[in-house]
Write a protein that holds these residues in place. Structure first.
Motif, PDB file in Angstrom:
ATOM      1  N   SER A  22       1.827  -6.346  -2.028  1.00 37.88           N
ATOM      2  CA  SER A  22       1.114  -5.094  -2.188  1.00 37.88           C
ATOM      3  C   SER A  22       1.800  -4.051  -1.316  1.00 37.88           C
ATOM      4  N   ARG A  23       2.029  -2.856  -1.884  1.00 35.78           N
ATOM      5  CA  ARG A  23       2.756  -1.823  -1.155  1.00 35.78           C
ATOM      6  C   ARG A  23       2.122  -0.474  -1.427  1.00 35.78           C
ATOM      7  N   TYR A  24       1.973   0.314  -0.372  1.00 39.83           N
ATOM      8  CA  TYR A  24       1.464   1.676  -0.475  1.00 39.83           C
ATOM      9  C   TYR A  24       2.437   2.622   0.213  1.00 39.83           C
ATOM     10  N   ASN A  25       2.675   3.775  -0.396  1.00 48.55           N
ATOM     11  CA  ASN A  25       3.569   4.790   0.141  1.00 48.55           C
ATOM     12  C   ASN A  25       2.833   6.112   0.226  1.00 48.55           C
ATOM     13  N   SER A  26       3.158   6.886   1.255  1.00 49.91           N
ATOM     14  CA  SER A  26       2.582   8.216   1.408  1.00 49.91           C
ATOM     15  C   SER A  26       3.648   9.170   1.921  1.00 49.91           C
ATOM     16  N   LEU A  74      -4.327  -1.531   1.677  1.00 55.23           N
ATOM     17  CA  LEU A  74      -4.808  -0.150   1.661  1.00 55.23           C
ATOM     18  C   LEU A  74      -5.520   0.193   2.964  1.00 55.23           C
ATOM     19  N   GLU A  94       5.286   3.934   4.743  1.00 57.36           N
ATOM     20  CA  GLU A  94       5.177   2.821   3.799  1.00 57.36           C
ATOM     21  C   GLU A  94       4.481   1.649   4.469  1.00 57.36           C
ATOM     22  N   THR A  95       3.556   1.040   3.731  1.00 56.30           N
ATOM     23  CA  THR A  95       2.868  -0.160   4.196  1.00 56.30           C
ATOM     24  C   THR A  95       3.051  -1.234   3.140  1.00 56.30           C
ATOM     25  N   SER A  96       3.500  -2.400   3.567  1.00 58.39           N
ATOM     26  CA  SER A  96       3.742  -3.493   2.642  1.00 58.39           C
ATOM     27  C   SER A  96       3.153  -4.770   3.215  1.00 58.39           C
ATOM     28  N   HIS A 135      -2.857   0.736   5.551  1.00 59.82           N
ATOM     29  CA  HIS A 135      -2.136   1.979   5.281  1.00 59.82           C
ATOM     30  C   HIS A 135      -2.961   3.191   5.712  1.00 59.82           C
ATOM     31  N   GLU A 168      -4.668  -6.351  -1.859  1.00 62.86           N
ATOM     32  CA  GLU A 168      -4.643  -4.908  -2.109  1.00 62.86           C
ATOM     33  C   GLU A 168      -5.590  -4.184  -1.157  1.00 62.86           C
TER      34      GLU A 168
END
Length: 125
Positions: free
Chosen positions: A107-111, A50, A95-97, A53, A46
């Motif tokens: 783990s995935r983050y979206n903006s 992050l 998107e970052t995965s 990202h 995580e």
């Protein structure tokens, strides 16, 4: 002779129960250690996702257009009130995965990024 056999049987039974208790405690401690390691790996994944990202967001080049860009017909109300004709807004989805190789952790983050560009009127050119 009967008393010796009974004492031996009781001692063996007691040792068997103690062995089972120690083995179960070792198994439980091994499971809890594996659980703690999995949680630590998830936290590390995580953190790295992050970090990647946020670096992508900070390093986003305004000249480059990602493939997943949506041109908005009008800018949101905050910007449209004073410069509706001169301002063009685009909505970018970033998107970052990250996935772990040894365990099935993802783990995935979206903006959503709102990018504003000023269009100069053609008469000014």
């Amino acid at each position: 002779m009967k008393n010796r056999g009974m004492v031996l049987l009781t001692a063996l039974l007691f040792l068997m129960i103690m062995l089972l208790m120690v083995a179960s405690n070792l198994y439980i401690s091994q499971l809890s250690m594996k659980s703690a390691q999995a949680a630590q790996q998830q936290l590390q994944l995580e953190y790295h996702a992050l970090q990647r990202h946020l670096s992508q967001l900070n390093g986003l080049d305004p000249a480059e257009l990602p493939l997943n860009t949506i041109n908005l017909p009008a800018c949101p109300g905050v910007y449209a009130a004073w410069s509706d004709a001169a301002l063009q807004c685009e909505l970018l989805f970033l998107e970052t995965s990250m996935q772990s190789n040894n365990t099935p952790l993802v783990s995935r983050y979206n903006s959503l990024v709102l990018r504003k560009r000023v269009r100069l009127p053609e008469a000014a050119l």
